[in-house]
Enzyme design. Sequence first.
Site, PDB file in Angstrom:
ATOM      1  N   SER A   1       7.740 -29.761 -13.612  1.00 24.15           N
ATOM      2  CA  SER A   1       7.684 -30.655 -14.859  1.00 24.15           C
ATOM      3  C   SER A   1       8.779 -30.527 -15.419  1.00 24.15           C
ATOM      4  CB  SER A   1       6.573 -30.890 -15.434  1.00 24.15           C
ATOM      5  OG  SER A   1       5.851 -31.225 -16.726  1.00 24.15           O
TER       6      SER A   1
ATOM      7  N   HIS B   1      -1.333 -32.542 -11.447  1.00 21.99           N
ATOM      8  CA  HIS B   1       0.008 -31.540 -12.156  1.00 21.99           C
ATOM      9  C   HIS B   1       0.376 -29.902 -11.865  1.00 21.99           C
ATOM     10  CE1 HIS B   1       3.330 -32.381 -14.453  1.00 21.99           C
ATOM     11  NE2 HIS B   1       3.098 -31.196 -15.134  1.00 21.99           N
TER      12      HIS B   1
END
Length: 396
Positions: A255, A369
């Site tokens: 990320s 994610h």
Amino acid sequence: INAGGMWSQLFSYQDKLYGVGLDKRFDWPTNISIFKINKRGIANKVSNFIDRGVVKTKVSDNKVYVLYEDSGKQSLLKTDFESFEILYDKELLTSDFCVDGEDIYALVSSFDKKDEVYLIRNDEDKKFSDFNNNFHNKVSTHNCVYERFETGKSQIDTWGILVDINKPTLLNIHGGPASQYGFGFFDEFQVFASSGFNVVACNPRGSSGRGHKFVRDVCGNKWGENDTYDVIKSFEMMIKKLGIKNKNYGIMGGSYGGFMTSWVISHYPKMFKSAVVERALLNWETMVGTSDIGIGFPEMYLLDDLKSNLNLYRKKSPITYANNIITPTLIIHSEKDYRCPIEQAEQLFSNLKRRGVSSSMIRFPDESHELSRSGKPEHRVQRFDSIINWHKKQLS
């Protein structure tokens, strides 16, 4: 009751309503704080309180007990909002707690030991459970060296695992950036150390746990500047402190950590011999239109919108500098990642392949994610194997 805020918890104290969160969600990044909410829904921040992010609160015996982030720890205090008393503040990570009169039962982990229940009483703690004894009897874990380094521009909390001064070292960079590494048990560090790598990790400016100013010190033109300085400088200082002689270094992160990994290898192309870029933010310009937080997150951090300042969005995107990358790079991304959509990864991968840079891309189907934290067990094992094998191949 209230609109426009971002609330993770509501609680009642002395017949008044309080919320944990932000009264304006676009104030992010800042501390998650406690607010008193009146009958008209207006939220006012509680004063006389510490400059740290609140994790959760519980009310008992006319006191509010607060779990909060602090410099890689999660610690505990009690308050009546006039003054406060710190109850538990050790180099440990408290993830939950309950109050029973004068006693507190807390779920606590250390760097090398998984969570157990501790009884906290009169400034003393005692381990109350043995849930993970079987795990630790079978699995060797590694402790850390911790230092808050004075870098010349900042003070950065840094952790290092020394396996062998002649082994390669992996620099890990956390996501967020408003989150923190710390003193709690983290499976990734243990897996990498058990695979024969020294491990280094830090909380650069932009991390949580160090107050409002610290968490905002990467906004606007500081993005990619202050944080990069802190990451590189603290890494070099921990390498020296641990006495590591092997110069084969790998870098990795997911990320925001994926942003930083790709940013570093494009700005310091000869420093690292191996990189793993996971679920990364790589192009601010396209993320605005494809990410589930594209409507607000870019403006929160870059302090300007795409329409007004396209050049800033491009200047702060790793993809702009991708032609500088020569580090062998593994890209890992999930096909159902809506936070950093897979188009981000595809842009970097196609650039590296076109230029003949040693690179691979792994796409995980039906994952989000959160692959590394809550993905299917089979995929999480495959992810670990892929990372370890990539670094071993490049750093041996």
